[in-house]
Scaffold this motif. Structure first.
Motif, PDB file in Angstrom:
ATOM      1  N   ARG A 109       0.903  -1.202  -0.051  1.00 50.47           N
ATOM      2  CA  ARG A 109      -0.053   0.069   0.145  1.00 50.47           C
ATOM      3  C   ARG A 109       0.782   1.377   0.103  1.00 50.47           C
ATOM      4  O   ARG A 109       0.675   2.289  -0.663  1.00 50.47           O
ATOM      5  CB  ARG A 109      -0.941   0.049   1.139  1.00 50.47           C
ATOM      6  N   ASP A 110       1.891   1.172   0.707  1.00 51.91           N
ATOM      7  CA  ASP A 110       2.912   2.232   0.704  1.00 51.91           C
ATOM      8  C   ASP A 110       3.558   2.509  -0.632  1.00 51.91           C
ATOM      9  O   ASP A 110       3.562   3.763  -1.168  1.00 51.91           O
ATOM     10  CB  ASP A 110       4.191   1.960   1.733  1.00 51.91           C
ATOM     11  N   ARG A 111       3.789   1.509  -1.324  1.00 48.11           N
ATOM     12  CA  ARG A 111       4.162   1.575  -2.689  1.00 48.11           C
ATOM     13  C   ARG A 111       3.198   2.431  -3.584  1.00 48.11           C
ATOM     14  O   ARG A 111       3.514   3.190  -4.622  1.00 48.11           O
ATOM     15  CB  ARG A 111       4.811   0.278  -3.027  1.00 48.11           C
ATOM     16  N   ALA A 112       2.101   1.940  -3.277  1.00 44.76           N
ATOM     17  CA  ALA A 112       0.904   2.374  -4.181  1.00 44.76           C
ATOM     18  C   ALA A 112       0.623   3.794  -3.881  1.00 44.76           C
ATOM     19  O   ALA A 112       0.600   4.597  -4.895  1.00 44.76           O
ATOM     20  CB  ALA A 112      -0.242   1.524  -3.918  1.00 44.76           C
ATOM     21  N   CYS A 113       1.020   4.077  -2.820  1.00 39.88           N
ATOM     22  CA  CYS A 113       0.637   5.522  -2.498  1.00 39.88           C
ATOM     23  C   CYS A 113       1.722   6.516  -3.001  1.00 39.88           C
ATOM     24  O   CYS A 113       1.688   7.407  -3.304  1.00 39.88           O
ATOM     25  CB  CYS A 113       0.532   5.702  -0.776  1.00 39.88           C
ATOM     26  N   GLU A 114       2.982   5.974  -2.743  1.00 34.92           N
ATOM     27  CA  GLU A 114       4.061   6.455  -3.484  1.00 34.92           C
ATOM     28  C   GLU A 114       3.981   6.963  -4.901  1.00 34.92           C
ATOM     29  O   GLU A 114       3.987   7.967  -5.367  1.00 34.92           O
ATOM     30  CB  GLU A 114       5.395   5.826  -3.394  1.00 34.92           C
ATOM     31  N   LEU A 115       3.555   5.940  -5.589  1.00 36.59           N
ATOM     32  CA  LEU A 115       3.284   6.068  -7.053  1.00 36.59           C
ATOM     33  C   LEU A 115       2.107   6.939  -7.386  1.00 36.59           C
ATOM     34  O   LEU A 115       2.177   7.875  -8.306  1.00 36.59           O
ATOM     35  CB  LEU A 115       2.991   4.648  -7.660  1.00 36.59           C
TER      36      LEU A 115
END
Lengths: 133, 133
Positions: A87-93
């Motif tokens: 989810r963190d990577r998603a938010c980053e993107l």
DNA sequence: CGTTACACTGACGTGAACGTCAACGGCTCT
DNA sequence: AGAGCCGTTGACGTTCACGTCAGTGTAACG
């Protein structure tokens, strides 16, 4: 007797007419994992979710994003309860995409302003060239 | 002894570095009549005008326009004193493009708003899921 | 004067985003 | 049961926007 929209799903034809795309396009998007219609045997039934995604796909295309970019962005919207890292990577993107889009908005504003100015100049030259000569 | 920018023109290499494109791309754009560098024999020298156009080309691409679309729009900027009929058609097209771009900006605004909202929701779910369960 | 370095011109290759065509399967109306 | 209709699956074709490669030219350097 056709219920015309039985249970809020649509056939491929209905989708094509509603969104002005071809069947080939919808199948292509499914193959690219952009859409995931319900499969009754081999046939497809497109849900509300598919329609929401298609809207975003077509919009993304108009902004010049590739289908792969769009898929990544799309997946941000419905990845609810995965693990935290993902989810963190998603938010980053998502933040990256957001920044891109805001930059694009700024450029678009500038382009609009320039085109307006060019039009104004064109109007100048079209209206008052006889006055000076 | 290289004057480095003799008389405000640039070689193909300088252009490539300045705009982060390949020579192939610049030649391709010339073949498509998007650029019209000075030809010294076979070699190219890119003027201020070419650079202004290249800026608009790259910008147009980011907005999802085709090169043919971009060329049409570009030609609106430097068609000064042609005949009136042609200028009218140019203005017409410019207004059309302007409308397209403003529509695109509206869509872009909406897309940005939606993505922001999605990010906010993601933050919700990331912060307080332990409280309920 | 040879070699190096960059530039040019074709010609062909490539990836993305579909279009098109052939052959088949499954309803449904009669 | 036959005739239309979608709908589906490959498989191949196409357009756009370049990438890549071969062969040639040419200006400059030592």
């Amino acid at each position: 007797m056709k219920p015309e929209a039985s249970g809020d799903v649509m056939t491929i034809r209905e989708m094509c007419e509603a969104y002005d795309v071809t069947p080939r396009t919808l199948r292509f998007y499914e193959a690219k994992a952009l859409l995931a219609p319900i499969r009754i045997g081999t046939r497809r039934l497109f849900t509300r979710r598919d329609r929401a995604r298609l809207t975003l796909i077509l919009r993304g295309k108009r902004f010049g994003f590739s289908l792969d970019d769009i898929r990544e962005t799309l997946d941000l919207y419905d990845r609810d309860g995965s693990d935290a890292a993902q989810r963190d990577r998603a938010c980053e993107l998502a933040r990256k995409r957001l920044a891109e889009m805001e930059a694009q908005r700024a450029e678009l504003d500038q382009a609009i302003a320039e085109l307006k100015e060019a039009l104004a100049h064109a109007a100048d030259e079209g209206q008052a060239p006889q006055r000076a000569a």
